[in-house]
Design a protein around this motif. Sequence first.
Motif, PDB file in Angstrom:
ATOM      1  N   VAL A 139       0.883  -0.968  -0.074  1.00 44.22           N
ATOM      2  CA  VAL A 139       0.162  -0.295  -0.405  1.00 44.22           C
ATOM      3  C   VAL A 139       0.901   0.594  -0.245  1.00 44.22           C
ATOM      4  O   VAL A 139       2.144   1.359   0.090  1.00 44.22           O
ATOM      5  CB  VAL A 139      -0.875   0.387   1.179  1.00 44.22           C
ATOM      6  CG1 VAL A 139      -1.999  -1.054   1.147  1.00 44.22           C
ATOM      7  CG2 VAL A 139       0.100   0.064   2.691  1.00 44.22           C
ATOM      8  N   GLU A 143      -3.557   4.639   1.348  1.00 43.30           N
ATOM      9  CA  GLU A 143      -4.765   4.088   1.699  1.00 43.30           C
ATOM     10  C   GLU A 143      -5.267   3.281   2.723  1.00 43.30           C
ATOM     11  O   GLU A 143      -4.802   3.173   3.095  1.00 43.30           O
ATOM     12  CB  GLU A 143      -3.769   2.830   0.212  1.00 43.30           C
ATOM     13  CG  GLU A 143      -3.791   3.676  -1.231  1.00 43.30           C
ATOM     14  CD  GLU A 143      -2.910   2.596  -1.686  1.00 43.30           C
ATOM     15  OE1 GLU A 143      -3.382   3.074  -3.611  1.00 43.30           O
ATOM     16  OE2 GLU A 143      -2.243   1.607  -1.353  1.00 43.30           O
ATOM     17  N   THR A 144      -6.173   2.294   2.269  1.00 39.11           N
ATOM     18  CA  THR A 144      -6.441   2.166   3.725  1.00 39.11           C
ATOM     19  C   THR A 144      -6.353   0.201   3.717  1.00 39.11           C
ATOM     20  O   THR A 144      -6.948  -0.491   2.367  1.00 39.11           O
ATOM     21  CB  THR A 144      -8.190   2.311   3.601  1.00 39.11           C
ATOM     22  OG1 THR A 144      -8.112   3.233   3.963  1.00 39.11           O
ATOM     23  CG2 THR A 144      -8.868   1.177   4.700  1.00 39.11           C
ATOM     24  N   VAL A 145      -5.974  -0.442   4.495  1.00 39.97           N
ATOM     25  CA  VAL A 145      -5.432  -1.443   5.433  1.00 39.97           C
ATOM     26  C   VAL A 145      -6.947  -2.075   5.346  1.00 39.97           C
ATOM     27  O   VAL A 145      -7.025  -1.697   7.068  1.00 39.97           O
ATOM     28  CB  VAL A 145      -4.721  -1.838   5.635  1.00 39.97           C
ATOM     29  CG1 VAL A 145      -4.256  -3.023   6.163  1.00 39.97           C
ATOM     30  CG2 VAL A 145      -3.388  -1.585   4.776  1.00 39.97           C
ATOM     31  N   ALA A 146      -7.874  -3.352   5.101  1.00 37.90           N
ATOM     32  CA  ALA A 146      -8.253  -3.789   6.242  1.00 37.90           C
ATOM     33  C   ALA A 146      -8.090  -5.389   6.510  1.00 37.90           C
ATOM     34  O   ALA A 146      -7.797  -6.188   5.897  1.00 37.90           O
ATOM     35  CB  ALA A 146      -9.929  -4.379   4.860  1.00 37.90           C
ATOM     36  N   LYS A 184     -10.058  -1.279  10.203  1.00 34.34           N
ATOM     37  CA  LYS A 184      -9.667  -0.634   9.121  1.00 34.34           C
ATOM     38  C   LYS A 184      -8.214   0.425   8.968  1.00 34.34           C
ATOM     39  O   LYS A 184      -8.898   0.699  10.255  1.00 34.34           O
ATOM     40  CB  LYS A 184     -11.320  -0.107   8.332  1.00 34.34           C
ATOM     41  CG  LYS A 184     -11.547  -0.654   7.362  1.00 34.34           C
ATOM     42  CD  LYS A 184     -12.410  -0.510   6.081  1.00 34.34           C
ATOM     43  CE  LYS A 184     -13.064  -1.548   5.398  1.00 34.34           C
ATOM     44  NZ  LYS A 184     -14.096  -0.490   4.401  1.00 34.34           N
ATOM     45  N   TYR A 185      -7.867   0.333   8.912  1.00 38.76           N
ATOM     46  CA  TYR A 185      -6.367   1.343   9.133  1.00 38.76           C
ATOM     47  C   TYR A 185      -6.396   1.565   8.042  1.00 38.76           C
ATOM     48  O   TYR A 185      -5.672   1.454   6.787  1.00 38.76           O
ATOM     49  CB  TYR A 185      -5.268   0.786  10.175  1.00 38.76           C
ATOM     50  CG  TYR A 185      -3.861   1.461   9.796  1.00 38.76           C
ATOM     51  CD1 TYR A 185      -4.000   1.783  11.582  1.00 38.76           C
ATOM     52  CD2 TYR A 185      -2.772   1.687   9.261  1.00 38.76           C
ATOM     53  CE1 TYR A 185      -3.177   3.184  11.739  1.00 38.76           C
ATOM     54  CE2 TYR A 185      -2.130   2.422   9.855  1.00 38.76           C
ATOM     55  CZ  TYR A 185      -2.122   3.283  10.979  1.00 38.76           C
ATOM     56  OH  TYR A 185      -0.969   3.735  11.279  1.00 38.76           O
ATOM     57  N   ASN A 186      -5.758   3.679   8.199  1.00 37.52           N
ATOM     58  CA  ASN A 186      -5.463   4.599   7.324  1.00 37.52           C
ATOM     59  C   ASN A 186      -4.316   4.841   6.882  1.00 37.52           C
ATOM     60  O   ASN A 186      -3.307   5.624   7.957  1.00 37.52           O
ATOM     61  CB  ASN A 186      -6.212   5.814   7.447  1.00 37.52           C
ATOM     62  CG  ASN A 186      -8.028   5.680   7.182  1.00 37.52           C
ATOM     63  OD1 ASN A 186      -7.763   4.843   6.020  1.00 37.52           O
ATOM     64  ND2 ASN A 186      -8.418   5.900   8.451  1.00 37.52           N
ATOM     65  N   VAL A 187      -4.081   3.920   6.031  1.00 35.63           N
ATOM     66  CA  VAL A 187      -2.079   4.403   5.686  1.00 35.63           C
ATOM     67  C   VAL A 187      -1.619   5.895   6.372  1.00 35.63           C
ATOM     68  O   VAL A 187      -2.611   6.580   5.189  1.00 35.63           O
ATOM     69  CB  VAL A 187      -0.983   3.505   5.085  1.00 35.63           C
ATOM     70  CG1 VAL A 187      -0.010   3.539   5.006  1.00 35.63           C
ATOM     71  CG2 VAL A 187      -2.046   1.881   4.810  1.00 35.63           C
ATOM     72  N   LYS A 188      -0.808   5.906   7.079  1.00 30.08           N
ATOM     73  CA  LYS A 188       0.022   7.103   6.912  1.00 30.08           C
ATOM     74  C   LYS A 188       1.231   7.934   6.451  1.00 30.08           C
ATOM     75  O   LYS A 188       2.217   6.665   6.028  1.00 30.08           O
ATOM     76  CB  LYS A 188      -0.105   8.195   8.080  1.00 30.08           C
ATOM     77  CG  LYS A 188      -1.315   8.061   8.980  1.00 30.08           C
ATOM     78  CD  LYS A 188      -0.788   8.416  10.419  1.00 30.08           C
ATOM     79  CE  LYS A 188      -2.127   8.180  11.151  1.00 30.08           C
ATOM     80  NZ  LYS A 188      -3.583   6.204  11.468  1.00 30.08           N
TER      81      LYS A 188
END
Length: 245
Positions: A139, A143-146, A184-188
């Motif tokens: 990623v 973007e978002t990781v589930a 869900k985690y929003n990648v920074k």
Amino acid sequence: KIQIQSSLNKAATISRKFYSVKENDRFSSDFGVFDRKLMSDEEMKAAFPNFDYYNKTDDLEENLKKATLIHEDLLSIENEALLFQNAQKVLKPGRYIVELKSTEDSLAVYRQSFIVINEKSGKAPAKEMLLTYIDNEQVKPGETVAFVFGSAAEKAQVTVNVKHGNDTRLSKTFTLNNECNYLKYNVKEEDRGGLTFEAIIVRHNTCRIEKKTVNVSFDNYRLDLKLSAERDASLLPGNTEQWSV
């Protein structure tokens, strides 16, 4: 994917079979292979009501004997093909074994067990103390990781940690009752270098830990290098030449 390596300049014909594996009523616990049974199955179940030490979920040959064939077809493959193409409709949440066999070489056989997870269905798809799945392993920031996790245990406390190296970005505890859930985690931007998603469960005097890694590349570091030199046709040996980088 299915990848084919062949010296023949033609497509290979592969027999593909999907088997549905019947779930045990207890959790499988791997303590190695026993050469004999000192207690009967009934005695073991009475002594250990939550675990089956004889039944191995990773024993493909043994599980294949108890499995049910649900789908069979032939694939013509030149280089590679998708493993689950045209088979998604028959694969509901649960445990399966896929068997790939060459129609031209009886020794070319591949078998693999897998679990189909649907985090929106709620119920745990297999009799597992802990199972996990990540929807994307590569990623970029923004973007978002589930991260999907589940347990077939009742009243199970599952702690999910998101880590960047030794730093914990997020830690949250969920209560599961024979079900799946997801985070869900929003990648920074500061997550570049990679993330580790960790799920921990302690239930029935057993601790299980599952980890999934996600690569967050440093694609923002781009080296723009130019090398040039001014050539002088009258340059003689021993003279200097000007270069710039």
